[in-house]
Enzyme design. Structure first.
Site, PDB file in Angstrom:
ATOM      1  N   GLU A 377       0.908  -1.330  -0.170  1.00  0.00           N
ATOM      2  CA  GLU A 377       0.014   0.154  -0.056  1.00  0.00           C
ATOM      3  C   GLU A 377       0.983   1.457  -0.051  1.00  0.00           C
ATOM      4  OE1 GLU A 377      -2.682  -0.824  -0.804  1.00  0.00           O
ATOM      5  OE2 GLU A 377      -3.589  -2.231   0.570  1.00  0.00           O
ATOM      6  N   GLU A 381       8.757   5.716   1.411  1.00  0.00           N
ATOM      7  CA  GLU A 381       9.026   6.922   0.763  1.00  0.00           C
ATOM      8  C   GLU A 381       7.862   7.576   0.502  1.00  0.00           C
ATOM      9  OE1 GLU A 381      12.383   4.694   1.956  1.00  0.00           O
ATOM     10  OE2 GLU A 381      10.915   3.970   0.585  1.00  0.00           O
TER      11      GLU A 381
END
Length: 397
Positions: A377, A381
């Site tokens: 998901e 980052e």
């Protein structure tokens, strides 16, 4: 025994549901998870019991046969399931996202057609956005749906990382369509694709090639999805509105991120439980290793991380339930919980010493499951990108 990750302010119904799931996990999942995971076997018996418990319909409204519970109740149940075996929580994760998208964006006809069967687990959902050459760059999707003279769409392309790809019977797939919009994300449409379970060409123009072999997250099937002139009707467009797929999918991903943070919390809790038990059993220099300050301090750090992740996850769920915008809270919860889960699992592994490297010990499985949560998901980052953009908008000078 005092437990970590307790949630204040729950209703009696919520406490009863979560307690029931916890007992189910202790009784039916933990004793068999190790063998099923090492054999990469689909947990059909456990899935059947989850159907009986009503877990597949937990957030589906009562008028469609579900329990009509909140996102908070759902994620607390997911946390318990992941504590037993992360793959079990994965069985209902994509199902939950598709049901949520139908509830929020589907036409009444689509809701009537799918939600009652999803509530019982008869129809099982999967969610398809990624492709072999893209992950988080959703606007760059190449799988294309071209409308023919009859108003149907002919879809061609390849999707990737489809959790429950073979075991699901309803896939929400994001496809590029020509809506004439100048922004790429305005040309994306979500299709509801009903199919049989299994692998190979499951419908004309629709192929599930087979399971992808993975480092962890075993038992559950992760697959590709190949379209080759698959015909979808206009009635298969989610909400009946072409070009709205990006916003519909992002809404689903937002609650999915809270879900992943709950799974990270569950794995972290289990890693701590294993560590604190082993540290009191294993002796060195004439006393349990828990009595050595080096180990005791690690346990303190682990418990603090577990508690912090749980609180952020609960806050994100409550924000969504209240109707408030929660994209930043969901991103923060997913980022922190997945990173802390990885750290806690590593610490538990080190406390186990050489035994942690043995497949006889449960921590070995958690070491392979935890990395998935760092990328599922949206990577850490990506979460930091979402968080920073919103912060800079909020604190703009």
């Amino acid at each position: 025994m005092t437990r970590l990750a307790q949630s204040a302010g729950l209703t009696e119904v919520q406490r009863e549901i979560v307690s029931t799931v916890r007992q189910f996990v202790d009784r039916e999942i933990i004793p068999v998870a190790q063998d099923l995971e090492h054999a990469d076997s689909y947990p059909q018996a456990i899935v059947d019991q989850m159907k009986e418990l009503g877990l597949f319909g937990l957030m589906i409204p009562q008028e469609y046969g579900g329990l009509g519970e909140s996102l908070l109740t759902y994620v607390l149940c997911v946390e318990e399931l992941a504590r037993g075996w992360m793959s079990i929580s994965g069985v209902i994760n994509t199902h939950f996202i598709v049901a949520y998208m139908l509830r929020q964006h589907g036409t009444e006809e689509q809701k009537q057609r799918y939600l009652p069967r999803m509530a019982t687990g008869e129809v099982r959902g999967a969610f398809s956005m990624s492709e072999p050459e893209l992950g988080s760059d959703v606007a760059a999707i190449r799988t294309r749906g071209v409308r023919d003279a009859d108003g149907d769409y002919l879809i061609t392309g390849q999707k990737m990382w489809l959790t429950n790809g073979g075991s699901s019977t309803l896939v929400a797939a994001l496809v590029k369509t020509d809506e004439g919009a100048d922004k790429p994300h305005r040309n994306l449409t979500a299709f509801l694709i009903e199919k049989p379970t299994g692998f190979g060409e499951v419908k004309p123009g629709l192929t599930i090639p087979g399971k992808i072999d993975k480092l962890g997250y075993k038992g559950i099937d992760t697959t590709e999805l190949v379209f080759d002139g698959y015909r979808a009707g206009a009635e298969d467009v989610l909400g009946g509105k072409p070009g709205e797929g990006f916003f519909q999918m992002m809404d689903g991903i937002e609650v999915g991120r809270v879900n992943v943070s709950a799974r990270a919390c569950g794995v972290g809790i289990r890693a701590f439980e294993l560590a604190v038990r082993y540290a009191q059993q294993r002796e060195t220099f004439g006393k349990p290793i828990a009595d050595h300050q080096a180990i005791a301090f690690q346990l303190a750090e682990m418990a603090t991380k577990v508690e912090a992740a749980h609180l952020m996850m609960v806050n994100a769920a409550r924000l969504k339930d209240s109707g408030e915008r929660n994209d930043v809270a969901a991103g923060m919860a997913k980022y922190l919980a997945s990173e802390f889960c990885s750290e806690v699992t590593q610490q538990s592994f080190r406390i186990h010493g050489g035994y942690g490297y043995s497949k006889e010990y449960e921590i070995e499985r958690l070491m392979r499951d935890a990395p998935f949560l760092l990328i599922g998901e949206g990577t850490s980052e990506i979460q930091k990108t979402i968080i920073s953009k919103n912060l800079l908008n909020e604190y703009r000078i």
